[in-house]
Design a protein around this motif. Sequence first.
Motif, short mmCIF file in Angstrom:
data_model
loop_
_atom_site.label_atom_id
_atom_site.label_comp_id
_atom_site.label_asym_id
_atom_site.label_seq_id
_atom_site.Cartn_x
_atom_site.Cartn_y
_atom_site.Cartn_z
N TRP A 142 1.73 5.25 -12.63
CA TRP A 142 1.50 5.78 -11.41
C TRP A 142 2.70 6.40 -10.78
N LEU A 143 3.46 5.61 -10.62
CA LEU A 143 4.74 5.99 -9.76
C LEU A 143 5.65 6.97 -10.63
N PRO A 144 5.87 6.90 -11.75
CA PRO A 144 6.78 8.10 -12.43
C PRO A 144 6.06 9.51 -12.33
N ALA A 145 4.56 9.44 -12.39
CA ALA A 145 3.75 10.57 -12.39
C ALA A 145 3.84 11.25 -11.00
N HIS A 146 3.83 10.34 -10.08
CA HIS A 146 3.70 10.80 -8.68
C HIS A 146 5.06 11.39 -8.30
N LEU A 147 6.21 10.83 -8.69
CA LEU A 147 7.78 11.29 -8.37
C LEU A 147 7.84 12.65 -8.95
N THR A 148 7.32 12.63 -10.23
CA THR A 148 7.55 14.13 -10.89
C THR A 148 6.81 15.16 -9.80
N TYR A 149 5.50 15.00 -9.28
CA TYR A 149 5.10 15.70 -8.45
C TYR A 149 5.93 16.00 -7.25
N THR A 193 5.71 18.37 -17.87
CA THR A 193 5.87 16.59 -17.74
C THR A 193 4.79 15.70 -16.97
N LEU A 194 4.50 16.59 -16.01
CA LEU A 194 3.21 15.94 -14.84
C LEU A 194 1.60 16.06 -15.67
N VAL A 195 1.50 16.92 -16.58
CA VAL A 195 0.26 17.14 -17.24
C VAL A 195 0.19 15.75 -18.28
N SER A 196 1.28 15.41 -19.23
CA SER A 196 1.46 14.35 -19.73
C SER A 196 1.11 13.09 -19.23
N GLN A 197 2.06 13.14 -18.13
CA GLN A 197 2.06 11.83 -17.38
C GLN A 197 0.54 11.41 -16.86
#
Length: 379
Positions: free
Chosen positions: A175-182, A151-155
């Motif tokens: 930015w925020l959805p990707a950071h929260l995935t991490y 998921t993070l790669v796609s984001q």
Amino acid sequence: MRRAALTAALAVSAGVLAACGGSTPPANLVSVSNGGCGVGWHLAGPGWHTFQIYNGAAEGGEVDLIDPANGAIYAEVNGLGPGTTSPMSLDVGSGSYAFRCLFDDYDPMTGPTVVVAGHTRGTPAILPITSNDLLAPANEYHAYVATGLNTLVSQADALAADVRAGNLSAARSAWLPAHLTYERLGAAYDSFGNFDDEIDGRPDGLAGGVNSPRWTGFYRLEYGLWHGQSGHELTSVANTLAADVRALRTSWPSTEINLLDIGLRTHEILENALEFQLTGHDDYGSGSTLATTEANVQGTFELLTILHPLLAERYSGLPAVYTWLDRLQTLLNQNSRPNGQWLAVWRLSLSARQQIDATCSQALEELAPIAAITEPRIT
């Protein structure tokens, strides 16, 4: 630190006790060595007891008081040096007790069994967890991280594309959805090695601070997006972030999770959140540290779900863990907005901030014994 936590989880000390000394051995002295483990000791009956454990061996070691029927541990003394004495306190109940000694370069040995009659409750014994017990949870968590990295790669790719296109409004939203995935992958950070610094590192300690060319990752991009830097300036930052995330995903299948980390991280994830997120330290412009803390709570819940079969029969305080995590999550979610934005921590009222901090601290208190309970042991 973990051993201290386990001692607290197994038996509450009645106070700070001095090591025994003088010429007359105390009646509660238990002598152990690599030739015998607690021979000749006895218990008059149930109630609080403090044993003085004396190591007569030339080697250091660990001494556990166990239920000999199943190896469950009532109390322990760790790091007992040669010729030293250390107290062991617990509330003795009805049941069977024996000392088990683990000395360096010697096989574990168990001394004679002492039985306390009756039906009196005392300090409960905790079944030890072995490395084999943790293999299935580790594999399950490994798969969870792999899914999260996909998921993070796609984001991260989409985020970098927005920056390259100069669409910084879209980049700020992405930015925020990707950071929260991490941030939901918190138990794996130590396994990520240098990737964690590259992907989620802070400028602390770097020459030039926020202006350091060595600063990369989510926080570097956040700083630029919320401090007026252009798409041209941020393209290399976003591309590097996406490349580092891809490299992490590529390396992950061959990466092992340290079994010690699984239980330890149930506490450390929120400990870091309290220090860096709820203080606002890690707010580089987006005002999203409450959202990050909520993602950390989700990551903690994931670990607890995986560890639940092991913890349910060993940790009587587990229901309180869920109670306080639920309360913390509720308080945090009260600060989210329908548009996906979050209230910045510095905008909270003093009472709201104190309530969140106190709830997080209590959740950490309840989580603290888990690291030691899940530490793999020799049995």
